[in-house]
Design an enzyme around this catalytic site. Structure first.
Site, PDB file in Angstrom:
ATOM      1  N   CYS A   1      68.001  25.061  55.851  1.00 32.98           N
ATOM      2  CA  CYS A   1      67.545  25.724  54.574  1.00 32.98           C
ATOM      3  C   CYS A   1      69.222  25.903  53.582  1.00 32.98           C
ATOM      4  O   CYS A   1      70.331  25.945  54.332  1.00 32.98           O
ATOM      5  CB  CYS A   1      66.894  27.314  53.942  1.00 32.98           C
ATOM      6  SG  CYS A   1      65.286  27.654  54.495  1.00 32.98           S
TER       7      CYS A   1
ATOM      8  N   CYS B   1      64.973  23.919  51.663  1.00 31.82           N
ATOM      9  CA  CYS B   1      64.922  24.593  51.133  1.00 31.82           C
ATOM     10  C   CYS B   1      65.699  25.940  51.071  1.00 31.82           C
ATOM     11  O   CYS B   1      66.659  24.988  50.972  1.00 31.82           O
ATOM     12  CB  CYS B   1      63.673  25.419  52.367  1.00 31.82           C
ATOM     13  SG  CYS B   1      64.405  24.530  54.082  1.00 31.82           S
TER      14      CYS B   1
END
Ligand code: DVN
Length: 282
Positions: free
Chosen positions: A107, A188
């Site tokens: 992420c 993400c």
């Protein structure tokens, strides 16, 4: 014409004919050997290049080493296009390859780019806080390569393949579309995109970034996206450009959007002074 003159003319004609035949045979031999050498070497070339890159990547990134078998990845890759017409390789043919490569996308690290490949790669080479598609195992293995096959062939060729725009379903383009969709779907947290103010428009809805990556973002795992508009001294385009409003509107509704203009000189400073915070890297 005397008999002597006649014999000398016809002798010359015979010698010329023999010379042409010998030259013809030599030319055919050269062509046959050249073509078969070319056909024999190119598949070996692409395969060994990809396997070598795969092994190199695994050495450089031990965290992906155990989950990825380079030989299995090669097999999954070639089944996408081998034996097929090189203008008829659907994007979904690379699904098996995508499943064969095991790598978690961390992420907050994804850096997309559009018409700014060199800048993006120069950045991620120096700063490991961001990662482009070509910094993943899949992108690293195929970056800048060309490949195709042909009906009823088991071989991979690296020349005489269709260019990017020659036909839509060419093996190279279908691969990058599939790989880009996969990266976007796995992105993400916070994402970044590097755009160039020297290109009009900086955000183009026909680009892979717009038509594939933005379309495949997963709003349940992505919170925000920052566009960095790299601006050279003579560029007039800024973050108020209509195309950047289009980008904001193209994003899933809950994904927060921001745009920052970044003078090229500042960008270059980021490459030389690694203590300078840049593109969200500290
Ligand atoms: O975020 C990136 C990355 O993740 C990627 O896979 O997709 C995004 C970049 O795609 P893009 O937005 O379409 O950006 P570009 O700069 O227009 O094109 C990206 C690449 O696609 C080019 O660098 C070309 O690859 P190459 O030749 O450098 O190996 C290729 N490409 C795109 N349009 C092309 C083309 N190649 C030839 N002719 C074209 N018209």
């Amino acid at each position: 014409m005397s008999d002597d003159q006649y014999e000398s003319v016809s002798g010359n004609t015979r010698r010329n004919r023999c010379l042409y035949i010998v030259l013809g045979v030599v030319l055919i031999c050269v062509l046959v050997v050249g073509v078969s050498l070319g056909l024999a070497l190119s598949p070996k070339g692409v395969k060994s290049e990809i396997l070598q890159r795969c092994e190199t990547y695994k050495k450089l990134h031990p965290e992906v080493s155990s989950g990825n078998d380079c030989q299995k990845i090669w097999t999954a890759f070639e089944q996408a296009y081998v034996g097929r017409n090189s203008c008829d390789v659907p994007v979904e043919n690379y699904d098996t390859l995508i499943r064969a490569v095991k790598q978690e996308i961390q992420c907050n690290k994804t850096l997309f780019w559009s018409k700014s490949k060199d800048l993006a790669h120069a950045f991620t080479e120096k700063r490991k806080c961001k990662m482009t598609l070509e910094d993943t195992l899949l992108g690293y293995m195929l970056d800048d390569l060309t490949w195709c096959s042909k009906p009823d062939s088991k071989e991979t060729f690296s020349s005489n393949c269709p260019g990017w725009t020659d036909c839509e379903k060419n093996p190279v383009r279908s691969f990058w579309v599939r790989a880009s969709a996969n990266l976007a779907a796995s992105t993400c947290g916070h994402a970044s995109v590097l755009l160039s103010a020297s290109v009009n428009p900086p955000y183009n809805q026909n680009s892979i970034f717009s038509s594939v990556e933005v379309q495949n973002l997963n709003h349940s795992i992505l919170d925000s996206m920052a566009a960095y508009l790299v601006t050279d001294v003579t560029d007039k385009t800024n973050c108020n450009d209509a195309s950047l409003v289009t980008l904001k509107n193209d994003l899933p509704p809950n994904v927060e959007f921001s745009c920052k203009e970044m003078p090229l000189s500042d960008f270059q400073m980021c490459l030389s002074d690694l203590d300078k915070p840049c593109l969200g890297c500290h």
